[in-house]
Motif scaffolding. Structure first.
Motif, PDB file in Angstrom:
ATOM      1  N   GLY A  77       0.951  -1.262  -0.254  1.00  0.00           N
ATOM      2  CA  GLY A  77      -0.154  -0.082  -0.238  1.00  0.00           C
ATOM      3  C   GLY A  77       0.801   1.399   0.106  1.00  0.00           C
ATOM      4  O   GLY A  77       1.983   1.091   0.100  1.00  0.00           O
ATOM      5  N   GLN A  78       0.149   2.409  -0.189  1.00  0.00           N
ATOM      6  CA  GLN A  78       0.767   3.639  -0.252  1.00  0.00           C
ATOM      7  C   GLN A  78       1.736   3.723   1.209  1.00  0.00           C
ATOM      8  O   GLN A  78       3.030   4.374   1.065  1.00  0.00           O
ATOM      9  N   GLY A  79       1.141   3.466   2.292  1.00  0.00           N
ATOM     10  CA  GLY A  79       1.964   3.671   3.449  1.00  0.00           C
ATOM     11  C   GLY A  79       3.152   2.986   3.434  1.00  0.00           C
ATOM     12  O   GLY A  79       4.346   3.150   4.030  1.00  0.00           O
ATOM     13  N   ALA A  80       3.196   1.305   2.734  1.00  0.00           N
ATOM     14  CA  ALA A  80       4.281   0.974   3.012  1.00  0.00           C
ATOM     15  C   ALA A  80       5.372   1.466   2.013  1.00  0.00           C
ATOM     16  O   ALA A  80       6.529   1.199   2.384  1.00  0.00           O
ATOM     17  N   ASP A  81       4.896   1.974   0.870  1.00  0.00           N
ATOM     18  CA  ASP A  81       5.839   2.322  -0.116  1.00  0.00           C
ATOM     19  C   ASP A  81       6.553   3.681   0.558  1.00  0.00           C
ATOM     20  O   ASP A  81       7.688   3.589   0.378  1.00  0.00           O
ATOM     21  N   LEU A  82       5.585   4.500   1.159  1.00  0.00           N
ATOM     22  CA  LEU A  82       6.501   5.846   1.946  1.00  0.00           C
ATOM     23  C   LEU A  82       7.455   5.296   3.036  1.00  0.00           C
ATOM     24  O   LEU A  82       8.403   5.685   3.045  1.00  0.00           O
ATOM     25  N   ALA A  83       6.925   4.286   3.688  1.00  0.00           N
ATOM     26  CA  ALA A  83       7.630   3.735   4.865  1.00  0.00           C
ATOM     27  C   ALA A  83       9.155   3.499   4.323  1.00  0.00           C
ATOM     28  O   ALA A  83      10.232   3.479   4.821  1.00  0.00           O
ATOM     29  N   ARG A  84       9.169   2.588   3.317  1.00  0.00           N
ATOM     30  CA  ARG A  84      10.125   1.881   2.900  1.00  0.00           C
ATOM     31  C   ARG A  84      10.935   2.988   2.313  1.00  0.00           C
ATOM     32  O   ARG A  84      12.497   3.019   2.284  1.00  0.00           O
ATOM     33  N   TRP A  85      10.631   3.955   1.456  1.00  0.00           N
ATOM     34  CA  TRP A  85      11.457   5.153   0.869  1.00  0.00           C
ATOM     35  C   TRP A  85      12.012   5.938   1.838  1.00  0.00           C
ATOM     36  O   TRP A  85      13.288   6.214   1.890  1.00  0.00           O
ATOM     37  N   LEU A  86      11.398   6.144   2.999  1.00  0.00           N
ATOM     38  CA  LEU A  86      11.869   7.194   4.169  1.00  0.00           C
ATOM     39  C   LEU A  86      12.924   6.230   4.838  1.00  0.00           C
ATOM     40  O   LEU A  86      13.800   7.064   5.276  1.00  0.00           O
ATOM     41  N   THR A  87      12.578   5.271   5.240  1.00  0.00           N
ATOM     42  CA  THR A  87      13.640   4.302   6.039  1.00  0.00           C
ATOM     43  C   THR A  87      14.957   4.316   5.350  1.00  0.00           C
ATOM     44  O   THR A  87      16.162   3.928   5.891  1.00  0.00           O
ATOM     45  N   SER A  88      14.944   4.044   3.910  1.00  0.00           N
ATOM     46  CA  SER A  88      16.204   3.778   3.355  1.00  0.00           C
ATOM     47  C   SER A  88      16.698   5.240   3.030  1.00  0.00           C
ATOM     48  O   SER A  88      18.084   5.233   2.693  1.00  0.00           O
ATOM     49  N   VAL A  90      17.166   7.295   5.866  1.00  0.00           N
ATOM     50  CA  VAL A  90      17.363   7.805   7.336  1.00  0.00           C
ATOM     51  C   VAL A  90      19.033   7.677   7.270  1.00  0.00           C
ATOM     52  O   VAL A  90      19.473   6.562   6.811  1.00  0.00           O
ATOM     53  N   ASP A  91      19.758   8.735   7.759  1.00  0.00           N
ATOM     54  CA  ASP A  91      21.191   8.500   8.004  1.00  0.00           C
ATOM     55  C   ASP A  91      21.610   7.661   8.942  1.00  0.00           C
ATOM     56  O   ASP A  91      21.214   7.767  10.181  1.00  0.00           O
ATOM     57  N   PRO A  92      22.222   6.560   8.704  1.00  0.00           N
ATOM     58  CA  PRO A  92      22.754   5.550   9.460  1.00  0.00           C
ATOM     59  C   PRO A  92      24.052   6.102  10.600  1.00  0.00           C
ATOM     60  O   PRO A  92      23.738   5.638  11.589  1.00  0.00           O
ATOM     61  N   ASN A  93      24.359   7.392  10.358  1.00  0.00           N
ATOM     62  CA  ASN A  93      25.284   7.800  11.285  1.00  0.00           C
ATOM     63  C   ASN A  93      24.665   9.020  11.994  1.00  0.00           C
ATOM     64  O   ASN A  93      25.141   9.433  12.952  1.00  0.00           O
ATOM     65  N   ASP A  94      23.329   9.110  11.989  1.00  0.00           N
ATOM     66  CA  ASP A  94      22.601   9.949  12.910  1.00  0.00           C
ATOM     67  C   ASP A  94      22.900   9.572  14.313  1.00  0.00           C
ATOM     68  O   ASP A  94      22.669   8.164  14.528  1.00  0.00           O
ATOM     69  N   PRO A  95      23.120  10.327  15.415  1.00  0.00           N
ATOM     70  CA  PRO A  95      23.519   9.762  16.566  1.00  0.00           C
ATOM     71  C   PRO A  95      22.257   9.217  17.275  1.00  0.00           C
ATOM     72  O   PRO A  95      22.422   8.059  17.817  1.00  0.00           O
ATOM     73  N   ASP A  96      20.998   9.581  17.015  1.00  0.00           N
ATOM     74  CA  ASP A  96      19.614   8.911  17.611  1.00  0.00           C
ATOM     75  C   ASP A  96      19.556   7.606  16.864  1.00  0.00           C
ATOM     76  O   ASP A  96      19.395   6.498  17.500  1.00  0.00           O
ATOM     77  N   ARG A  97      19.779   7.635  15.448  1.00  0.00           N
ATOM     78  CA  ARG A  97      19.757   5.990  14.758  1.00  0.00           C
ATOM     79  C   ARG A  97      21.061   5.125  15.320  1.00  0.00           C
ATOM     80  O   ARG A  97      20.486   3.990  15.585  1.00  0.00           O
ATOM     81  N   ARG A  98      22.087   5.598  15.537  1.00  0.00           N
ATOM     82  CA  ARG A  98      23.157   4.765  16.265  1.00  0.00           C
ATOM     83  C   ARG A  98      22.737   4.066  17.496  1.00  0.00           C
ATOM     84  O   ARG A  98      23.153   3.057  17.796  1.00  0.00           O
TER      85      ARG A  98
END
Ligand SMILES: C[S@@+](CC[C@H](N)C(=O)[O-])C[C@H]1O[C@@H](n2cnc3c(N)ncnc32)[C@H](O)[C@@H]1O
Length: 319
Positions: A77-88, A90-98
């Motif tokens: 669905g639309q939400g799934a496409d957007l979630a995948r696009w957004l999460t791809s 996200v900066d892996p080196n962002d301090p919160d993400r790390r």
């Protein structure tokens, strides 16, 4: 609401720090609310509120399982496409993400340690314990039958425990490898293989949550009564597929959905069984097809569990 209005709602749901962090965590696999609360170090009502907003917007899916609820990224669905696009993105080196990733790893390691403690204690009595609520003989015969009398080159048994599958399937492979993280279970497996003169199988200590594909490629991977010890069986399946030859097969035995919460509290289970739909989705995400599925209702009347046998095939098969 118009299509535009709906999309704005989805964007609003995703457009917030904590919710974006939740999406990034779920992009790595299913998580219980309990785990997400610990990883984010925020109160449970707060995390649940964020998750509800994400679910209402179609970005994630909720799956209630006994006293726990699991979340995953929406599969379509639309939400799934957007979630995948957004999460791809996200900066892996962002301090919160790390920090979130480090806590996610810690949470997984803690769960594995709990399971390891449990299996260290039950190793000697496991073969008896596992027969209690399960139609074991019928399931074992069916697993062998799924291989249709063939003899394959390499079979890998993930979470081999006391090595019973290596024994049952011994006529069906030239080389067998069993992996398990419990030294105690492996000690029992080694005696079993020696007693049965099964010299073409060996067992090794290893973590099946981070598999080295170099131990393959295998024709067949077996995962017998193991997936329910993992919060995210889909992630495990993706790992298992990396061990396969093109066109290889995976045989999975596990429980159908049930409500025996004591298996969680007293026997280290994480998931209360796996449904057909879940398996289909997890398999598809891992590049596998469900070739067949069989059910074996319990042969005891009380507290019985239905056991399921799934036969999955690698999508790159050529037949
Ligand atoms: C329920 S037993 C099943 C054993 C065997 N497949 C059978 O059906 O008799 C689950 C096994 O998975 C193993 N296990 C759990 N988590 C593991 C991990 N991360 N890596 C390797 N083995 C693991 C446990 O040590 C245990 O031996």
């Amino acid at each position: 609401m118009s299509g535009l209005g709906k999309l704005v709602n989805v964007l609003k749901a995703a457009g917030e720090d904590t919710r974006l962090r939740l999406l990034a965590l779920l992009a790595d696999g299913d998580h219980s609310v309990k785990d997400l609360t610990e990883i984010l170090d925020q109160s449970q009502p707060r995390v649940s509120r964020h998750l509800k907003l994400l679910a209402d917007a179609g970005l994630v899916q909720r799956h209630a399982e006994g006293a726990w609820a699991y979340y995953r990224l929406a599969p379509e669905g639309q939400g799934a496409d957007l979630a995948r696009w957004l999460t791809s993105r996200v900066d892996p080196n962002d301090p919160d993400r790390r920090r979130d990733r480090a806590r996610q790893e810690e949470a997984r390691a803690e769960q594995q340690a709990l399971a390891a403690d449990y299996f260290a204690k039950v190793a000697d009595s496991w073969d008896l314990l596992k027969t209690l609520h399960v139609p074991e003989a019928a399931v074992e015969a069916a697993v062998l039958e799924e291989l249709g009398g063939r003899r394959v080159d390499l079979l890998i048994d993930l979470g081999t425990g006391t090595g019973r599958m290596l024994e049952v399937l011994a006529p069906a492979y030239d080389r067998g490898i069993g992996l398990d993280s419990s030294r105690e279970m492996l000690a029992v497996a080694r005696s079993r293989l020696a007693a049965g003169s099964i010299a073409h199988a060996q067992v090794r200590l290893g973590d099946i949550a981070s598999l080295d594909p170099a131990i393959g490629p295998a024709d067949v991977v077996v995962i017998h009564q193991v997936l329910h010890y993992f919060d995210d069986p889909g992630r495990m399946l993706a790992q298992a597929r990396r061990l396969l030859k093109p066109g290889g097969e995976i045989l999975i035995v596990d429980f159908a959905p049930h409500d025996l919460e004591f298996l969680r509290t007293e026997h280290a289970h994480r998931r209360l069984g796996l449904s057909r739909e879940q398996m289909k989705d997890w398999a598809a995400s891992a590049g596998l097809d469900v070739l067949s599925m069989r059910e074996f209702p319990s042969d005891t009347k009380d507290r019985g569990l239905t056991v399921c046998l799934w036969h999955l095939g690698d999508r790159s098969r050529t037949d």
